[in-house]
Enzyme design. Structure first.
Site, PDB file in Angstrom:
ATOM      1  N   ARG A 199       0.918  -1.314   0.046  1.00 44.03           N
ATOM      2  CA  ARG A 199       0.084   0.061   0.026  1.00 44.03           C
ATOM      3  C   ARG A 199       0.796   1.260   0.142  1.00 44.03           C
ATOM      4  O   ARG A 199       1.937   1.122   0.526  1.00 44.03           O
ATOM      5  CB  ARG A 199      -0.844  -0.082   1.152  1.00 44.03           C
ATOM      6  CG  ARG A 199      -2.180  -0.906   1.197  1.00 44.03           C
ATOM      7  CD  ARG A 199      -3.179  -0.560   0.224  1.00 44.03           C
ATOM      8  NE  ARG A 199      -4.390  -1.621   0.125  1.00 44.03           N
ATOM      9  CZ  ARG A 199      -4.321  -2.556  -0.631  1.00 44.03           C
ATOM     10  NH1 ARG A 199      -3.656  -2.574  -1.666  1.00 44.03           N
ATOM     11  NH2 ARG A 199      -5.541  -3.226  -0.613  1.00 44.03           N
ATOM     12  N   HIS A 247      -1.240   0.773  -9.693  1.00 41.59           N
ATOM     13  CA  HIS A 247      -2.266  -0.232  -9.140  1.00 41.59           C
ATOM     14  C   HIS A 247      -2.403  -1.509 -10.000  1.00 41.59           C
ATOM     15  O   HIS A 247      -3.673  -1.806 -10.034  1.00 41.59           O
ATOM     16  CB  HIS A 247      -3.323   0.329  -8.192  1.00 41.59           C
ATOM     17  CG  HIS A 247      -3.549  -0.705  -7.083  1.00 41.59           C
ATOM     18  ND1 HIS A 247      -3.879  -0.184  -5.835  1.00 41.59           N
ATOM     19  CD2 HIS A 247      -3.670  -1.990  -6.940  1.00 41.59           C
ATOM     20  CE1 HIS A 247      -4.118  -1.140  -4.960  1.00 41.59           C
ATOM     21  NE2 HIS A 247      -3.986  -2.047  -5.532  1.00 41.59           N
TER      22      HIS A 247
HETATM   23  C1  OXD Z   1      -5.789  -5.830  -3.204  1.00 36.91           C
HETATM   24  C2  OXD Z   1      -5.618  -4.834  -4.162  1.00 36.91           C
HETATM   25  O1  OXD Z   1      -5.594  -5.835  -1.898  1.00 36.91           O
HETATM   26  O2  OXD Z   1      -5.920  -4.795  -5.271  1.00 36.91           O
HETATM   27  O3  OXD Z   1      -6.410  -6.885  -3.722  1.00 36.91           O
HETATM   28  O4  OXD Z   1      -4.732  -4.161  -3.617  1.00 36.91           O
END
Ligand code: OXD
Length: 284
Positions: A199, A247
């Protein structure tokens, strides 16, 4: 089972299972007969962030669900990119420079994976199978065959110091927020690399930029950010040592996620415990 797509969910009292990814804060609290909250991803930080999240209802996350392979591919690509200087050759090509840059063999290039859950453990195994000295950093004691495990905050520095590249897949919790900060980068060998597929909030952005600019770090490949989409004005976009991806390391794999979620709903209907229940206090 009838399936409704929010916001057309009919009477809120009829909803027993909620499948979510970043729902508006407070929405789940309006469902009085909810039996379980099933998160459509592996990370549940955004779900747990909702202060009105109903208590006493299991929050269930995806356990791998086919994301292990794409996550490992991303991590492998990033590591090979840096280990084999693929970030430097385009600059040489621009100037027609024919110069071989010395590199270390995989066996001499220790990789460190932060987080050894379903996904992190899989990634560490991949690196080990490819001949990299692979280590993992985890919160509490754990064993994983072929992987050097460093457990606890007190071993973090040793873990970082032995890693030429750190791949972060930790869950985001109060304990791991900002874990990749100036002190962490300073503990790594000079010129090493960071790959973040956990993250964005694991990284202290200003510290990372400072470590890259000073040469303490050789480069970073980042897939996750404190704010997504990454704002156009963010310095990462134009930093010569940063590779930004949107992402994109591993999308939720629909078939596998569907099977896991349906399996869990069936378990709940039979009165059996579901798989992947989140420990709310722990945060994952
Ligand atoms: C997840 C993401 O946690 O896509 O699956 O970040």
């Amino acid at each position: 089972m009838p399936f409704r797509v929010w916001p057309d969910m009919g009477p809120p009292g009829e909803i027993r299972y909620a499948l979510i990814w970043r729902p508006p804060s407070g929405m789940l609290a309006t469902l009085p007969n909810l039996k379980a909250i099933l998160v459509l991803g592996a990370g549940v930080d955004s779900a747990l962030d909702d202060p009105t999240l109903p208590a006493g209802i299991p929050v269930i996350r995806l356990l791998g669900a086919g994301m292990e392979d794409p996550m490992a591919e991303y991590a492998m690509y990033a590591v090979l990119h840096f280990q084999r200087h693929m970030h430097a050759y385009p600059r040489q090509q621009r100037d027609a420079v024919w110069r071989r840059i010395p590199w270390a063999l995989a066996g001499e290039w220790p990789v460190g994976v932060m987080g050894l859950g379903v996904i992190g453990g899989f990634i560490a195994d991949r690196f080990a199978a490819c001949g990299y000295p692979a280590a993992g950093w985890v919160r509490g004691p754990r064993r994983q065959e072929g992987i050097e495990v460093f457990a606890g905050k007190e071993r973090l520095k040793d873990f970082l110091a032995r890693s030429r590249v750190v791949v972060n897949v930790l869950p985001l919790t109060a304990e791991t927020e900002g874990i990749l900060d100036a002190a962490a980068f300073a503990a790594m060998p000079r010129g090493s690399y960071v790959v973040n597929i956990g993250r964005g909030a694991h990284v202290v952005d200003a510290d990372l930029i400072e470590a890259l600019d000073s040469g303490q770090l050789g480069g970073a490949m980042l897939d996750v950010f404190r704010e997504e989409p990454l704002p156009a004005s963010h310095p990462y976009w134009r930093h010569p040592k940063v590779i930004v991806t949107p992402h994109a390391a591993a999308p939720t794999i629909v078939d596998a996620a569907e099977r896991q979620i349906i399996g869990n709903v069936e378990r709940l209907e039979r009165g059996e415990p579901p798989l992947g229940v989140v420990d709310r206090a722990q945060g994952y």
